[in-house]
Scaffold this motif. Sequence first.
Motif, PDB file in Angstrom:
ATOM      1  N   GLY A 121     -10.794 -58.118  81.602  1.00  0.00           N
ATOM      2  CA  GLY A 121     -12.049 -58.422  82.282  1.00  0.00           C
ATOM      3  C   GLY A 121     -11.950 -58.309  83.793  1.00  0.00           C
ATOM      4  O   GLY A 121     -11.021 -58.835  84.409  1.00  0.00           O
ATOM      5  N   ASN A 122     -12.913 -57.628  84.416  1.00  0.00           N
ATOM      6  CA  ASN A 122     -12.957 -57.499  85.872  1.00  0.00           C
ATOM      7  C   ASN A 122     -14.325 -56.988  86.303  1.00  0.00           C
ATOM      8  O   ASN A 122     -15.116 -56.535  85.474  1.00  0.00           O
ATOM      9  CB  ASN A 122     -11.846 -56.571  86.372  1.00  0.00           C
ATOM     10  N   VAL A 123     -14.597 -57.031  87.594  1.00  0.00           N
ATOM     11  CA  VAL A 123     -15.851 -56.495  88.143  1.00  0.00           C
ATOM     12  C   VAL A 123     -15.584 -55.326  89.089  1.00  0.00           C
ATOM     13  O   VAL A 123     -16.394 -55.024  89.965  1.00  0.00           O
ATOM     14  CB  VAL A 123     -16.669 -57.583  88.876  1.00  0.00           C
ATOM     15  N   GLY A 124     -14.447 -54.660  88.918  1.00  0.00           N
ATOM     16  CA  GLY A 124     -14.087 -53.604  89.857  1.00  0.00           C
ATOM     17  C   GLY A 124     -13.641 -54.214  91.171  1.00  0.00           C
ATOM     18  O   GLY A 124     -13.025 -55.287  91.211  1.00  0.00           O
ATOM     19  N   SER A 125     -13.952 -53.567  92.267  1.00  0.00           N
ATOM     20  CA  SER A 125     -13.548 -54.080  93.584  1.00  0.00           C
ATOM     21  C   SER A 125     -14.207 -55.436  93.843  1.00  0.00           C
ATOM     22  O   SER A 125     -15.428 -55.552  93.800  1.00  0.00           O
ATOM     23  CB  SER A 125     -13.951 -53.092  94.683  1.00  0.00           C
ATOM     24  N   ASN A 157      -6.164 -68.572  84.892  1.00  0.00           N
ATOM     25  CA  ASN A 157      -5.975 -67.267  84.266  1.00  0.00           C
ATOM     26  C   ASN A 157      -6.675 -66.138  85.016  1.00  0.00           C
ATOM     27  O   ASN A 157      -6.873 -65.056  84.461  1.00  0.00           O
ATOM     28  CB  ASN A 157      -6.453 -67.312  82.810  1.00  0.00           C
ATOM     29  N   ALA A 158      -7.033 -66.374  86.265  1.00  0.00           N
ATOM     30  CA  ALA A 158      -7.539 -65.319  87.144  1.00  0.00           C
ATOM     31  C   ALA A 158      -6.382 -64.804  87.987  1.00  0.00           C
ATOM     32  O   ALA A 158      -5.621 -65.588  88.557  1.00  0.00           O
ATOM     33  CB  ALA A 158      -8.648 -65.848  88.044  1.00  0.00           C
ATOM     34  N   VAL A 159      -6.233 -63.468  88.042  1.00  0.00           N
ATOM     35  CA  VAL A 159      -5.057 -62.865  88.678  1.00  0.00           C
ATOM     36  C   VAL A 159      -5.470 -61.688  89.556  1.00  0.00           C
ATOM     37  O   VAL A 159      -6.344 -60.895  89.181  1.00  0.00           O
ATOM     38  CB  VAL A 159      -4.057 -62.362  87.609  1.00  0.00           C
ATOM     39  N   VAL A 160      -4.818 -61.559  90.720  1.00  0.00           N
ATOM     40  CA  VAL A 160      -4.959 -60.343  91.528  1.00  0.00           C
ATOM     41  C   VAL A 160      -4.198 -59.232  90.815  1.00  0.00           C
ATOM     42  O   VAL A 160      -2.992 -59.355  90.567  1.00  0.00           O
ATOM     43  CB  VAL A 160      -4.420 -60.543  92.955  1.00  0.00           C
ATOM     44  N   HIS A 161      -4.894 -58.161  90.484  1.00  0.00           N
ATOM     45  CA  HIS A 161      -4.324 -57.094  89.655  1.00  0.00           C
ATOM     46  C   HIS A 161      -3.104 -56.465  90.326  1.00  0.00           C
ATOM     47  O   HIS A 161      -3.094 -56.208  91.536  1.00  0.00           O
ATOM     48  CB  HIS A 161      -5.396 -56.032  89.422  1.00  0.00           C
ATOM     49  N   LEU A 162      -2.077 -56.210  89.531  1.00  0.00           N
ATOM     50  CA  LEU A 162      -0.826 -55.669  90.072  1.00  0.00           C
ATOM     51  C   LEU A 162      -0.956 -54.216  90.514  1.00  0.00           C
ATOM     52  O   LEU A 162      -0.230 -53.763  91.397  1.00  0.00           O
ATOM     53  CB  LEU A 162       0.286 -55.791  89.019  1.00  0.00           C
ATOM     54  N   LYS A 163      -1.886 -53.463  89.907  1.00  0.00           N
ATOM     55  CA  LYS A 163      -2.025 -52.045  90.254  1.00  0.00           C
ATOM     56  C   LYS A 163      -3.040 -51.798  91.368  1.00  0.00           C
ATOM     57  O   LYS A 163      -2.969 -50.760  92.030  1.00  0.00           O
ATOM     58  CB  LYS A 163      -2.424 -51.242  89.016  1.00  0.00           C
ATOM     59  N   GLN A 164      -3.982 -52.716  91.547  1.00  0.00           N
ATOM     60  CA  GLN A 164      -5.022 -52.527  92.567  1.00  0.00           C
ATOM     61  C   GLN A 164      -5.377 -53.900  93.119  1.00  0.00           C
ATOM     62  O   GLN A 164      -6.011 -54.709  92.462  1.00  0.00           O
ATOM     63  CB  GLN A 164      -6.247 -51.844  91.962  1.00  0.00           C
ATOM     64  N   ALA A 165      -4.971 -54.128  94.367  1.00  0.00           N
ATOM     65  CA  ALA A 165      -5.124 -55.454  94.965  1.00  0.00           C
ATOM     66  C   ALA A 165      -6.572 -55.867  95.183  1.00  0.00           C
ATOM     67  O   ALA A 165      -6.857 -57.049  95.385  1.00  0.00           O
ATOM     68  CB  ALA A 165      -4.356 -55.502  96.294  1.00  0.00           C
ATOM     69  N   PHE A 195     -21.970 -60.224  78.087  1.00  0.00           N
ATOM     70  CA  PHE A 195     -22.860 -59.559  79.034  1.00  0.00           C
ATOM     71  C   PHE A 195     -22.365 -59.644  80.474  1.00  0.00           C
ATOM     72  O   PHE A 195     -23.120 -59.378  81.410  1.00  0.00           O
ATOM     73  CB  PHE A 195     -24.272 -60.141  78.921  1.00  0.00           C
ATOM     74  N   ASN A 196     -21.097 -60.043  80.677  1.00  0.00           N
ATOM     75  CA  ASN A 196     -20.497 -59.962  82.014  1.00  0.00           C
ATOM     76  C   ASN A 196     -19.112 -59.356  81.862  1.00  0.00           C
ATOM     77  O   ASN A 196     -18.346 -59.742  80.982  1.00  0.00           O
ATOM     78  CB  ASN A 196     -20.466 -61.329  82.694  1.00  0.00           C
ATOM     79  N   THR A 197     -18.795 -58.378  82.696  1.00  0.00           N
ATOM     80  CA  THR A 197     -17.574 -57.595  82.497  1.00  0.00           C
ATOM     81  C   THR A 197     -16.302 -58.364  82.831  1.00  0.00           C
ATOM     82  O   THR A 197     -15.208 -57.907  82.499  1.00  0.00           O
ATOM     83  CB  THR A 197     -17.607 -56.290  83.315  1.00  0.00           C
ATOM     84  N   VAL A 253      -8.806 -55.881  93.009  1.00  0.00           N
ATOM     85  CA  VAL A 253      -9.367 -56.299  91.732  1.00  0.00           C
ATOM     86  C   VAL A 253      -8.804 -57.650  91.294  1.00  0.00           C
ATOM     87  O   VAL A 253      -7.599 -57.871  91.344  1.00  0.00           O
ATOM     88  CB  VAL A 253      -9.066 -55.243  90.641  1.00  0.00           C
ATOM     89  N   ILE A 254      -9.706 -58.534  90.878  1.00  0.00           N
ATOM     90  CA  ILE A 254      -9.319 -59.784  90.233  1.00  0.00           C
ATOM     91  C   ILE A 254      -9.612 -59.637  88.752  1.00  0.00           C
ATOM     92  O   ILE A 254     -10.711 -59.226  88.368  1.00  0.00           O
ATOM     93  CB  ILE A 254     -10.078 -60.985  90.818  1.00  0.00           C
ATOM     94  N   VAL A 255      -8.633 -59.967  87.911  1.00  0.00           N
ATOM     95  CA  VAL A 255      -8.801 -59.784  86.472  1.00  0.00           C
ATOM     96  C   VAL A 255      -8.711 -61.115  85.736  1.00  0.00           C
ATOM     97  O   VAL A 255      -8.108 -62.079  86.219  1.00  0.00           O
ATOM     98  CB  VAL A 255      -7.741 -58.804  85.900  1.00  0.00           C
ATOM     99  N   ASN A 256      -9.333 -61.128  84.575  1.00  0.00           N
ATOM    100  CA  ASN A 256      -9.277 -62.262  83.656  1.00  0.00           C
ATOM    101  C   ASN A 256      -8.220 -61.936  82.605  1.00  0.00           C
ATOM    102  O   ASN A 256      -8.432 -61.098  81.748  1.00  0.00           O
ATOM    103  CB  ASN A 256     -10.655 -62.451  83.007  1.00  0.00           C
ATOM    104  N   ARG A 257      -7.077 -62.613  82.682  1.00  0.00           N
ATOM    105  CA  ARG A 257      -6.009 -62.294  81.740  1.00  0.00           C
ATOM    106  C   ARG A 257      -6.179 -63.024  80.412  1.00  0.00           C
ATOM    107  O   ARG A 257      -5.337 -62.924  79.519  1.00  0.00           O
ATOM    108  CB  ARG A 257      -4.640 -62.594  82.342  1.00  0.00           C
ATOM    109  N   GLY A 258      -7.325 -63.709  80.280  1.00  0.00           N
ATOM    110  CA  GLY A 258      -7.634 -64.341  79.008  1.00  0.00           C
ATOM    111  C   GLY A 258      -8.013 -65.796  79.170  1.00  0.00           C
ATOM    112  O   GLY A 258      -7.166 -66.621  79.530  1.00  0.00           O
TER     113      GLY A 258
END
Length: 346
Positions: free
Chosen positions: A231-235, A287-295, A12-14, A297-302
């Motif tokens: 996994g991310n929350v957009g901007s 495992n939290a990363v600043v997305h390579l295509k859009q700075a 229930f959380n993106t 965005v923070i993504v969960n790489r697992g």
Amino acid sequence: MDSKNTDSLTQFNTLGLKADCFRLVRARQEAELIAVCLQAFKQLEPLLLIGGGSNIVLTETFQGTAVLVETKGIEVSQDEKYYYLSVEAGEVWHDLIKFCLDNKMPGLENLALIPGSVGAAPIQNIGAYGAELAQFCNWVEYLDLASGEIKRLKGAECEFAYRESIFKNALKHSAVILRVGFVLSKAWQPNLSYGPLQALSERTQGVTPREVFDCICETRMAKLPDPAVLGNVGSFFKNPVVSQQTFDALKQQYADIVGYALEDSQVKLAAGWLIDRAGLKGQSVGNAVVHLKQALVIVNRGGCSGQDVCDLAELVIDRIFEQFGVRLEVEPRVIGATGQKELADA
């Protein structure tokens, strides 16, 4: 209303963060939503409302009731100049836009593919590609937890500002949004002032609402990862607003800096440009990363934790301040054991 004990809010959380709560309730009717929220409030129990789960960072077990807002319904009326919509809080925001286009009621298309629910949209006055919810909000109806009354604020009373509203500030702990009213002009004009939409404005023939919608969707899908895959929350960060003087000084040092002029001699900087220019794409904490295509965005790489996400956000904020003298703010809400808290306290 379905209620069950659960140890997981992961689905229930993106961001896909592993998190627990003491009780999970799915409220599919307005009466159910009101009842469970009032019960929790009267019992002094922590309450977490979840729409699409696209604007929260869960950092630890939530020691209260998490309510999934799943109320549905769209009512439409009109007069000679406008369409008027009354939309339940649990409707998916992007689905509302598709409904409007399918029924020839354009206006919201610049806000396509913003994740989340209709009820969450007014809280931070969602916006993208030159448009904001405030432009179309006629009213917001909410449950006043203290009095138990259902109240309505006109759009002008919601204190909308850039990613801000009365629901994020004065009413943060006392209001549960039940439905939102929208007003859409029948004299539609395309909003093509921002980014990739400018190419459409150069065409000799008229632009249709569907073409604007398609352009926005294609742009967002190219830049933003699908939460179901990554996994991310957009901007994650707001675009900071600085004085014209500050912007001019930065431009002397960084000729290619991106900024948009606002009223009162202020300039909105592109946070994504700042993060990219600071060389932070790909920066990670756990495992939290600043997305390579859009700075932005923070993504969960697992398998990353909410703490990883918060620590990475603080690292980015500190680096940007050190290099540019500009302090970024986060868009999502950081949720702790009993509710929202500041990033620095995570």
